[in-house]
Design a protein around this motif. Sequence first.
Motif, PDB file in Angstrom:
ATOM      1  N   VAL A  30       0.858  -1.189   0.000  1.00 40.06           N
ATOM      2  CA  VAL A  30       0.000   0.000   0.000  1.00 40.06           C
ATOM      3  C   VAL A  30       0.892   1.235   0.000  1.00 40.06           C
ATOM      4  O   VAL A  30       1.750   1.389   0.877  1.00 40.06           O
ATOM      5  CB  VAL A  30      -0.891   0.046   1.269  1.00 40.06           C
ATOM      6  N   GLY A  32       0.944   5.195   0.426  1.00 36.36           N
ATOM      7  CA  GLY A  32       0.233   6.415   0.827  1.00 36.36           C
ATOM      8  C   GLY A  32       0.790   7.566   0.012  1.00 36.36           C
ATOM      9  O   GLY A  32       2.010   7.722  -0.107  1.00 36.36           O
ATOM     10  N   LEU A 152      -7.067   5.143  -5.033  1.00 35.23           N
ATOM     11  CA  LEU A 152      -8.036   5.808  -4.165  1.00 35.23           C
ATOM     12  C   LEU A 152      -7.618   7.250  -3.951  1.00 35.23           C
ATOM     13  O   LEU A 152      -6.541   7.513  -3.403  1.00 35.23           O
ATOM     14  CB  LEU A 152      -8.071   5.091  -2.804  1.00 35.23           C
ATOM     15  N   PHE A 171     -10.008  -2.219   3.229  1.00 34.27           N
ATOM     16  CA  PHE A 171      -8.791  -2.179   2.410  1.00 34.27           C
ATOM     17  C   PHE A 171      -7.764  -3.204   2.928  1.00 34.27           C
ATOM     18  O   PHE A 171      -7.068  -3.838   2.146  1.00 34.27           O
ATOM     19  CB  PHE A 171      -8.171  -0.776   2.393  1.00 34.27           C
ATOM     20  N   ILE A 182      -2.402  -1.113  -3.459  1.00 32.34           N
ATOM     21  CA  ILE A 182      -3.248   0.093  -3.309  1.00 32.34           C
ATOM     22  C   ILE A 182      -2.378   1.345  -3.415  1.00 32.34           C
ATOM     23  O   ILE A 182      -1.295   1.417  -2.824  1.00 32.34           O
ATOM     24  CB  ILE A 182      -3.968   0.111  -1.931  1.00 32.34           C
ATOM     25  N   PHE A 184      -3.103   5.170  -2.283  1.00 35.55           N
ATOM     26  CA  PHE A 184      -4.104   5.774  -1.408  1.00 35.55           C
ATOM     27  C   PHE A 184      -3.692   7.216  -1.172  1.00 35.55           C
ATOM     28  O   PHE A 184      -2.731   7.482  -0.464  1.00 35.55           O
ATOM     29  CB  PHE A 184      -4.056   4.966  -0.107  1.00 35.55           C
ATOM     30  N   SER A 186      -4.231  10.879   0.463  1.00 39.56           N
ATOM     31  CA  SER A 186      -4.964  11.394   1.628  1.00 39.56           C
ATOM     32  C   SER A 186      -4.191  12.521   2.291  1.00 39.56           C
ATOM     33  O   SER A 186      -2.982  12.608   2.152  1.00 39.56           O
ATOM     34  CB  SER A 186      -5.139  10.269   2.649  1.00 39.56           C
TER      35      SER A 186
END
Length: 280
Positions: A30, A32, A152, A171, A182, A184, A186
Motif C-alpha cells: 500500500v 500512501g 483511491l 482495504f 493500493i 491511497f 490522503s
Amino acid sequence: MNAIEIHDLHKSFEGFSLKDVSFSVPQGTVMGFVGENGAGKSTTIKCMLNLLKKEYGEILLFGKDIVEHELSIKNDIGVVFDDLHIPETLNATQLDKFMKKVFKTWDSSYYFERLRQFKIPEKKRVKELSRGMRMKLSIALALAHHPKLLILDEPTSGLDPIIRDEILDLFLAFMQDETHSILFSSHITSDLEKIADYITFIHNGEVLFSEGKDVLLYEYGIFKGSKEEIGAIPEHAILRKRNGAFGVEALVLKNEVNEVFSFEKPSIEDIMLFYVKGSV
Ligand SMILES: Nc1ncnc2c1ncn2[C@@H]1O[C@H](COP(=O)(O)OP(=O)(O)OP(=O)(O)O)[C@@H](O)[C@H]1O
C-alpha cells in the motif's frame, strides 16, 4: 514486479506543473500518497488513469503503458475519487445492472454483500445518500469486479472516524491477497500510518520523498535543543532544520548519530512539516 511505475511525469496547467514525478508501488503493498491541497495528487492520479494527457514521462501499470493498454489495464483497477463520479439519479440496484455491462468479472453477490455490510439502502438514489454512504457505495463499486489494484483519491476525506475505520478494515482485507496493491491519496496521515507500507510525499508538483513507512517512523528522529547542541550533530545526519518554540528542531537520521543523543519519534505529519517548513 511493480503494480505502478511512474517515471519523470510532467503535466502543466497555468500556474502549476507536475515536475518529473517518479515513484513506484511494488505489488502487494500500500502506497500512501500525501501532500497539501493543490500539491498535485489528483493530477498525478488522473494522468495515471489516462483521464488527463501527460506532456511527457512514462506510466506503467502492471508493467504496461497505460496509454497503449488502457482498456485491458482498467479491467484490473478499482478507482475511488473523493468527488464521487457516480451518476446521482441511479440507485445502488440500478448501478449493479449498469456495472454488469461494464465489467465481465462483475460480482453481484459480492456487491450486495458489501451494501448490506455498509447498510446502504438499495433503492435510494445516490443523491439522497449521505456523504459517508456515497463514499462506501463508491468503494463497493470499485471492489466488486475484483480488481488487483485500487487507486483511491482521498477515499476517507470528510468521513467520521468510525466509518473511516470500517473502510480501512475493508482495504486491509483486500490486501490479504498478496498480489493486490493500493495507491491511497490522503491528507489524513493517521489513516496512512495505519495501512501504508510506503509513503510518497508530493509538494508543489515535486516528489520530496518516496520511502518505506517504517524507515520514516523508526530511522528518523526529531532532535530538540539549542543551536550549540544541534551543532554537535554531524551535518550529513540532519535532513531538515526549523526553529521550534524553545530553540532549534532537526529531523535527523538516527543511525548516523552517536547514541548519547536522544530523539523524539516523528509522525508522518511531523516529517511532512519539516520538509515543507524546514530548511536544509
Ligand atoms: N483541469 C485543470 N485546469 C487547470 N488547473 C488545474 C486543473 N486540474 C488541477 N489544476 C491545478 O493543478 C494544481 C494541482 O491540483 P490537484 O487537484 O492535483 O491537487 P491535489 O494535491 O489533489 O489537491 P487536493 O488535496 O486539494 O485535492 C492546482 O493548482 C489546481 O488548481
